[in-house]
Write a protein that holds these residues in place. Structure first.
Motif, PDB file in Angstrom:
ATOM      1  N   GLU A 297       0.846  -1.169   0.195  1.00  0.00           N
ATOM      2  CA  GLU A 297       0.271  -0.132  -0.118  1.00  0.00           C
ATOM      3  C   GLU A 297       0.498   1.497   0.010  1.00  0.00           C
ATOM      4  OE1 GLU A 297      -3.086   0.035  -0.556  1.00  0.00           O
ATOM      5  OE2 GLU A 297      -3.977  -2.135  -0.384  1.00  0.00           O
ATOM      6  N   PRO A 298       0.344   2.548   0.024  1.00  0.00           N
ATOM      7  CA  PRO A 298       0.941   3.545  -0.682  1.00  0.00           C
ATOM      8  C   PRO A 298       1.149   4.236   1.102  1.00  0.00           C
ATOM      9  CG  PRO A 298      -0.589   3.733  -1.680  1.00  0.00           C
ATOM     10  CD  PRO A 298      -0.768   2.520  -1.085  1.00  0.00           C
ATOM     11  N   GLY A 299       3.293   4.143   1.047  1.00  0.00           N
ATOM     12  CA  GLY A 299       3.398   4.881   2.232  1.00  0.00           C
ATOM     13  C   GLY A 299       4.174   4.003   3.225  1.00  0.00           C
ATOM     14  N   ARG A 300       3.038   2.280   2.610  1.00  0.00           N
ATOM     15  CA  ARG A 300       3.973   1.634   3.776  1.00  0.00           C
ATOM     16  C   ARG A 300       5.678   1.382   3.570  1.00  0.00           C
ATOM     17  NH1 ARG A 300      -0.941  -0.155   5.874  1.00  0.00           N
ATOM     18  NH2 ARG A 300       0.307  -0.961   7.523  1.00  0.00           N
ATOM     19  N   THR A 301       5.830   0.631   4.185  1.00  0.00           N
ATOM     20  CA  THR A 301       7.350   0.012   4.466  1.00  0.00           C
ATOM     21  C   THR A 301       7.135  -1.449   3.965  1.00  0.00           C
ATOM     22  OG1 THR A 301       8.498   1.561   5.012  1.00  0.00           O
ATOM     23  CG2 THR A 301       9.357  -0.760   5.529  1.00  0.00           C
ATOM     24  N   VAL A 302       7.934  -2.183   3.208  1.00  0.00           N
ATOM     25  CA  VAL A 302       7.467  -3.747   3.112  1.00  0.00           C
ATOM     26  C   VAL A 302       8.678  -4.329   3.037  1.00  0.00           C
ATOM     27  CG1 VAL A 302       6.504  -5.244   1.707  1.00  0.00           C
ATOM     28  CG2 VAL A 302       4.951  -3.789   1.766  1.00  0.00           C
ATOM     29  N   ALA A 303       9.310  -5.211   4.420  1.00  0.00           N
ATOM     30  CA  ALA A 303      10.306  -5.538   4.239  1.00  0.00           C
ATOM     31  C   ALA A 303      10.109  -7.324   4.006  1.00  0.00           C
ATOM     32  CB  ALA A 303      10.892  -5.634   5.916  1.00  0.00           C
ATOM     33  N   ILE A 304      11.249  -8.186   2.895  1.00  0.00           N
ATOM     34  CA  ILE A 304      11.766  -8.939   2.719  1.00  0.00           C
ATOM     35  C   ILE A 304      12.592  -9.370   3.078  1.00  0.00           C
ATOM     36  CG2 ILE A 304      11.539 -10.401   0.449  1.00  0.00           C
ATOM     37  CD1 ILE A 304      10.901  -7.589  -1.260  1.00  0.00           C
ATOM     38  N   VAL A 305      12.571 -10.936   3.842  1.00  0.00           N
ATOM     39  CA  VAL A 305      13.755 -11.670   3.836  1.00  0.00           C
ATOM     40  C   VAL A 305      13.431 -12.656   3.690  1.00  0.00           C
ATOM     41  CG1 VAL A 305      13.019 -10.441   6.419  1.00  0.00           C
ATOM     42  CG2 VAL A 305      11.824 -11.878   6.343  1.00  0.00           C
ATOM     43  N   GLY A 306      14.287 -14.014   4.388  1.00  0.00           N
ATOM     44  CA  GLY A 306      14.714 -15.259   3.530  1.00  0.00           C
ATOM     45  C   GLY A 306      15.675 -15.685   3.381  1.00  0.00           C
ATOM     46  N   PRO A 307      15.901 -16.779   3.370  1.00  0.00           N
ATOM     47  CA  PRO A 307      17.425 -17.454   2.879  1.00  0.00           C
ATOM     48  C   PRO A 307      17.303 -16.672   1.450  1.00  0.00           C
ATOM     49  CG  PRO A 307      15.749 -19.171   3.152  1.00  0.00           C
ATOM     50  CD  PRO A 307      14.952 -17.944   3.060  1.00  0.00           C
ATOM     51  N   THR A 308      19.340 -17.417   1.324  1.00  0.00           N
ATOM     52  CA  THR A 308      19.991 -16.868  -0.300  1.00  0.00           C
ATOM     53  C   THR A 308      19.099 -17.803  -0.682  1.00  0.00           C
ATOM     54  OG1 THR A 308      21.983 -15.980   1.197  1.00  0.00           O
ATOM     55  CG2 THR A 308      22.088 -17.423  -0.609  1.00  0.00           C
ATOM     56  N   GLY A 309      19.111 -17.787  -2.253  1.00  0.00           N
ATOM     57  CA  GLY A 309      18.401 -17.924  -3.051  1.00  0.00           C
ATOM     58  C   GLY A 309      16.664 -17.759  -3.509  1.00  0.00           C
ATOM     59  N   ALA A 310      16.105 -17.529  -2.084  1.00  0.00           N
ATOM     60  CA  ALA A 310      13.749 -17.429  -1.635  1.00  0.00           C
ATOM     61  C   ALA A 310      14.094 -16.691  -2.836  1.00  0.00           C
ATOM     62  CB  ALA A 310      14.091 -17.237  -0.433  1.00  0.00           C
ATOM     63  N   GLY A 311      14.394 -15.587  -4.000  1.00  0.00           N
ATOM     64  CA  GLY A 311      13.718 -14.545  -4.461  1.00  0.00           C
ATOM     65  C   GLY A 311      13.768 -13.797  -4.697  1.00  0.00           C
ATOM     66  N   LYS A 312      14.392 -12.624  -2.876  1.00  0.00           N
ATOM     67  CA  LYS A 312      14.155 -11.730  -2.566  1.00  0.00           C
ATOM     68  C   LYS A 312      14.612 -10.575  -3.434  1.00  0.00           C
ATOM     69  CE  LYS A 312      16.523 -12.021   1.142  1.00  0.00           C
ATOM     70  NZ  LYS A 312      17.286 -13.487   0.445  1.00  0.00           N
ATOM     71  N   THR A 313      15.798 -10.719  -3.991  1.00  0.00           N
ATOM     72  CA  THR A 313      15.977  -9.714  -5.104  1.00  0.00           C
ATOM     73  C   THR A 313      15.857  -9.615  -6.620  1.00  0.00           C
ATOM     74  OG1 THR A 313      18.588  -9.504  -4.514  1.00  0.00           O
ATOM     75  CG2 THR A 313      18.839  -9.237  -6.302  1.00  0.00           C
ATOM     76  N   THR A 314      14.751 -10.673  -6.635  1.00  0.00           N
ATOM     77  CA  THR A 314      14.247 -11.407  -7.408  1.00  0.00           C
ATOM     78  C   THR A 314      13.306 -10.643  -7.929  1.00  0.00           C
ATOM     79  OG1 THR A 314      14.779 -13.603  -7.921  1.00  0.00           O
ATOM     80  CG2 THR A 314      13.231 -12.894  -8.804  1.00  0.00           C
ATOM     81  N   LEU A 315      12.752 -10.015  -6.824  1.00  0.00           N
ATOM     82  CA  LEU A 315      11.270  -9.352  -6.788  1.00  0.00           C
ATOM     83  C   LEU A 315      11.249  -8.203  -7.124  1.00  0.00           C
ATOM     84  CD1 LEU A 315       9.376 -10.447  -3.874  1.00  0.00           C
ATOM     85  CD2 LEU A 315       8.520 -11.253  -6.171  1.00  0.00           C
ATOM     86  N   VAL A 316      12.404  -7.217  -6.377  1.00  0.00           N
ATOM     87  CA  VAL A 316      13.524  -6.233  -6.660  1.00  0.00           C
ATOM     88  C   VAL A 316      13.775  -6.215  -8.143  1.00  0.00           C
ATOM     89  CG1 VAL A 316      15.500  -4.458  -6.627  1.00  0.00           C
ATOM     90  CG2 VAL A 316      14.366  -5.368  -4.468  1.00  0.00           C
ATOM     91  N   ASN A 317      14.220  -7.074  -9.100  1.00  0.00           N
ATOM     92  CA  ASN A 317      14.999  -7.083 -11.251  1.00  0.00           C
ATOM     93  C   ASN A 317      13.710  -7.275 -11.165  1.00  0.00           C
ATOM     94  OD1 ASN A 317      17.826  -7.004  -9.816  1.00  0.00           O
ATOM     95  ND2 ASN A 317      17.307  -8.884 -10.125  1.00  0.00           N
ATOM     96  N   LEU A 318      12.146  -7.390 -10.412  1.00  0.00           N
ATOM     97  CA  LEU A 318      10.957  -7.851 -11.541  1.00  0.00           C
ATOM     98  C   LEU A 318      10.256  -6.117 -12.082  1.00  0.00           C
ATOM     99  CD1 LEU A 318       9.586 -10.775 -10.910  1.00  0.00           C
ATOM    100  CD2 LEU A 318      10.626 -10.790 -12.534  1.00  0.00           C
ATOM    101  N   ILE A 319      10.517  -5.635  -9.998  1.00  0.00           N
ATOM    102  CA  ILE A 319       9.325  -4.138 -10.281  1.00  0.00           C
ATOM    103  C   ILE A 319      10.203  -3.041 -11.408  1.00  0.00           C
ATOM    104  CG2 ILE A 319       8.896  -2.423  -8.723  1.00  0.00           C
ATOM    105  CD1 ILE A 319       8.695  -4.352  -6.415  1.00  0.00           C
ATOM    106  N   MET A 320      11.798  -3.692 -11.093  1.00  0.00           N
ATOM    107  CA  MET A 320      12.187  -2.827 -11.911  1.00  0.00           C
ATOM    108  C   MET A 320      12.010  -3.030 -13.365  1.00  0.00           C
ATOM    109  SD  MET A 320      13.932   0.132 -10.053  1.00  0.00           S
ATOM    110  CE  MET A 320      15.029   0.759 -11.088  1.00  0.00           C
ATOM    111  N   ARG A 321      11.751  -4.113 -13.647  1.00  0.00           N
ATOM    112  CA  ARG A 321      11.396  -4.833 -15.005  1.00  0.00           C
ATOM    113  C   ARG A 321      13.284  -4.658 -15.369  1.00  0.00           C
ATOM    114  NH1 ARG A 321       7.657  -1.978 -19.998  1.00  0.00           N
ATOM    115  NH2 ARG A 321       8.712  -3.581 -20.938  1.00  0.00           N
ATOM    116  N   PHE A 322      13.677  -5.329 -15.047  1.00  0.00           N
ATOM    117  CA  PHE A 322      15.527  -5.976 -15.515  1.00  0.00           C
ATOM    118  C   PHE A 322      14.658  -7.232 -15.902  1.00  0.00           C
ATOM    119  CE2 PHE A 322      17.496  -3.244 -11.382  1.00  0.00           C
ATOM    120  CZ  PHE A 322      17.959  -1.811 -12.229  1.00  0.00           C
TER     121      PHE A 322
END
Length: 664
Positions: free
Chosen positions: A445-470
């Motif tokens: 939601e707007p103005g909210r902080t979403v934290a993403i945690v999990g072990p290595t390889g869980a897909g955390k950075t992948t979510l960021v890459n998808l948002i940026m359309r990398f």
């Protein structure tokens, strides 16, 4: 709230993100592991044709170069014929002085035959000799002045041709560099994840420079040589068709030798430039990670890796130069055989009176002019092959698949977007055989902080890459304020997103310039405000130059934590609607981390934030914590809620903060 949305569970283990767990230099780690050179030989013809096709925009200039070359070659081709005429004037004058004055040439010939001097008589029949008269110096002067004018004119036209051709080649290479630069910006992130950075840099720098040098050295010489062969051959046929056939007899053998040698050497040149790229990649990785190399005492291993790759490059380069270098000696040998045959046959024809001495002398000069271009072309074979091999490597980069182009009529976000981000049944994998994210849905939601945690390889950075359309989605969609990001232009999308990565990136310049990179239009007051909010201002004042302190390209004159603070300040200065922090405080000391957390809390207001963190202490105040495993959200909620559930987050938290067990 995303807490009300179910999350699907992934059905397969998540593969490592391309490049994840590796140095940015590319696959194989910091000590080598480069892929070997391609074993297939270069497809010379199509690559050379494509390289020449790059000259198409300069067609008018090329036509003018051809005209200038034709004129220059024509003047040079006429020169030996005039010099031959000068030789005839001198020789006729010498012979004429030996004949009695007052008789005609025919009478002199009859007298010689009567005296038994038939060979001398035959020779005179082919000459315009005047008995009793010496050298006509007036005619000889006119001939020599004419030859001088011809050669001066030929040199002038050749200089103009070289000047124009240099301009044409440099503009062509300029466009090639620009195309490569534009191509790099259109390549997807996947290309840089799977290709060694050193090899990419080698294609952009070394290979393009080699193409430039090869074009510069070969185009003018090739054009001049081919036209010289045509012009000289025409003059040779005019003087003596018989001697011309003797001169042409060696051409098929020359072509066979050149073809056989060039075919073998071309494979060596392909290997040479492939090994050059691999060696550059190894050097770049070892240099970038030199501190790591020393810490682990791996200098010997790096030296051995360098030595092995250097030896491979040496062997390929030596083989390429040696094999291609066989052409020129062979051509010289054939040229000398040709010269001997023409000298013998020409001498016999002068003695028989069917040719003059000047014609034979001119023909010998033409023979040298005829074989010299062929020898020059043969000697340029290695340069040409090397240039085409480099061109093919550049063309391979230009032919790489590009990222999906933006829509011709892209959608736009509001001038002040709210920053609501929604994943709707998103599916994605780096490898089609290894699913990573399947049917993932969540809402930020707007103005909210979403934290993403999990072990290595869980897909955390992948979510960021998808948002940026990398990377592009393989299923579902992601929306910002209800707009599908696939319908937005990448510039529009990314201009509303600020990103701070774990790996800091600063360029050579002042601290002020690095901060202003986030917003080039920012005023000095805005830069100072962002610096103060992120505690950059605190350490900048301790530097000798303050905000004018120059950071070197590696950023070695400031600490890792200070570099991290600069990247955070840069993102805040951009004032994005969405903020992405990927382990953004990993290099900051504990005390500074507390200060930065307070600053981030204030600056995240009215701004949707995604925070990827391994240190769970940094995300306790997040509005929503997503726990990912194998590309799926297995838990979500606030810090307190997740601890109470005693699930995956509880285990992660305790693994960081629980006291170690003590054996008794």
């Amino acid at each position: 709230m995303s807490g009300s949305r179910p999350a699907a569970t992934a059905t397969a283990a998540a593969p490592a993100r391309p490049g994840g767990g590796m140095r940015p230099g590319g696959p194989g780690g910091p000590f080598g592991g480069m892929a070997g050179p391609p074993q297939k030989p270069l497809n010379f013809g199509p690559s050379a044709k494509r390289l020449v096709g790059r000259l198409a925009p300069e067609r008018l200039g090329v036509m003018l170069v051809v005209v200038l070359t034709v004129v220059s070659v024509a003047l040079n081709a006429i020169g030996p014929r005039l010099l031959g005429h000068g030789t005839d004037l001198i020789f006729q004058g010498i012979i004429g002085r030996q004949l009695p004055e007052g008789v005609t040439r025919d009478q002199a010939v009859e007298n010689l035959r009567a005296d038994g001097q038939n060979t001398f008589a035959d020779m005179i029949t082919g000459m315009s000799v005047m008995p009793g008269q010496g050298i006509d110096f007036g005619a000889l002067q006119s001939v020599l002045l004419g030859v001088l004018a011809l050669y001066v004119g030929a040199s002038l036209f050749m200089w103009l041709q070289a000047y124009l051709l240099n301009d044409i080649v440099q503009r062509t290479v300029f466009r090639l560099r620009s195309d490569v630069e534009d191509k790099i910006h259109r390549l997807p992130l996947k290309y840089f994840d799977v290709n060694a950075r050193g090899d990419v840099l080698s294609r952009v720098t070394n290979d393009i420079d080699n193409v430039s040098q090869s074009l510069q050295q070969t185009l003018s010489q090739l054009l001049n040589s081919l036209l010289t062969v045509v012009g000289v051959l025409a003059m040779m046929l005019w003087i003596s068709p018989l001697l011309a056939l003797i001169a042409l007899a060696t051409i098929p053998l020359s072509l066979i030798i050149t073809t056989l040698v060039a075919k073998r050497s071309q494979q060596q040149f392909v290997a040479q430039w492939a090994h050059t790229g691999a060696l550059n990649g190894q050097i770049e990785e070892a240099y970038t990670g030199h501190a790591l190399v020393k810490v682990f005492g791996r200098q010997r291993e790096v030296e051995q890796s360098f030595g092995a790759k250097n030896d491979e490059l040496f062997q390929a380069s030596f083989g390429a130069q040696f094999v291609s270098g066989l052409i020129m000696p062979a051509m010289f040998f054939l040229g000398n055989l040709n010269y001997v045959a023409i000298a013998v046959v020409g001498g016999l024809r002068v003695a028989s009176g069917t040719m003059t001495l000047g014609e034979v002398q001119a023909f010998v000069q033409y023979t040298r002019q005829f074989t010299q271009p062929l020898t020059q072309v043969a000697s340029m074979a290695n340069v040409l092959q090397s240039g085409v091999a480099s061109a093919e490597r550049v063309f391979e980069l230009l032919d790489e698949p590009e990222q999906v182009p933006d829509s011709t009529d892209p959608a736009t976000l509001d001038r002040q977007p709210r920053g609501r981000v929604e994943f709707e049944h998103v599916s994605f994998s780096y490898d089609p055989d290894q699913p990573l994210i399947e049917d993932l849905s969540l809402v930020a939601e707007p103005g909210r902080t979403v934290a993403i945690v999990g072990p290595t390889g869980a897909g955390k950075t992948t979510l960021v890459n998808l948002i940026m359309r990398f990377y592009e989605l393989q299923g579902g969609r992601i929306t910002i304020d209800g707009r599908d990001i696939a319908e937005l232009s990448r510039d529009e999308l990314r201009s509303n997103i600020g990103m701070v990565l774990q790996d800091t990136w600063l360029f050579g310049g002042t601290i002020r310039e690095n901060l202003a990179y986030g917003d080039p239009t920012a005023s000095e007051a805005q830069i100072r405000a962002a610096a103060e909010a992120t505690y950059v201002d605190r350490f900048v004042h301790s530097l000798p130059g303050g905000y004018d302190t120059v950071i070197d390209e590696e950023g070695d004159n400031i600490s890792a934590g200070e570099k991290q603070l600069l990247t955070i300040a840069r993102a805040f200065l951009a004032d994005p609607a969405i903020l992405i922090l990927d382990e953004a405080t990993s290099s900051v000391d504990t005390r500074t981390e507390v200060l930065v957390q307070h600053a981030m809390a204030a600056l995240r207001s009215d701004r949707t934030s995604f925070v990827i963190a391994h240190r769970l202490s940094t995300i306790r105040d997040a509005d929503l914590i997503l726990v990912m495993r194998d590309g799926a959200i297995v838990e979500q909620g606030s810090h307190t809620e997740l601890l109470e559930r005693r699930g995956a987050y509880f285990d992660l938290y305790n693994s960081q903060f629980a006291l170690p067990a003590v054996e008794e």
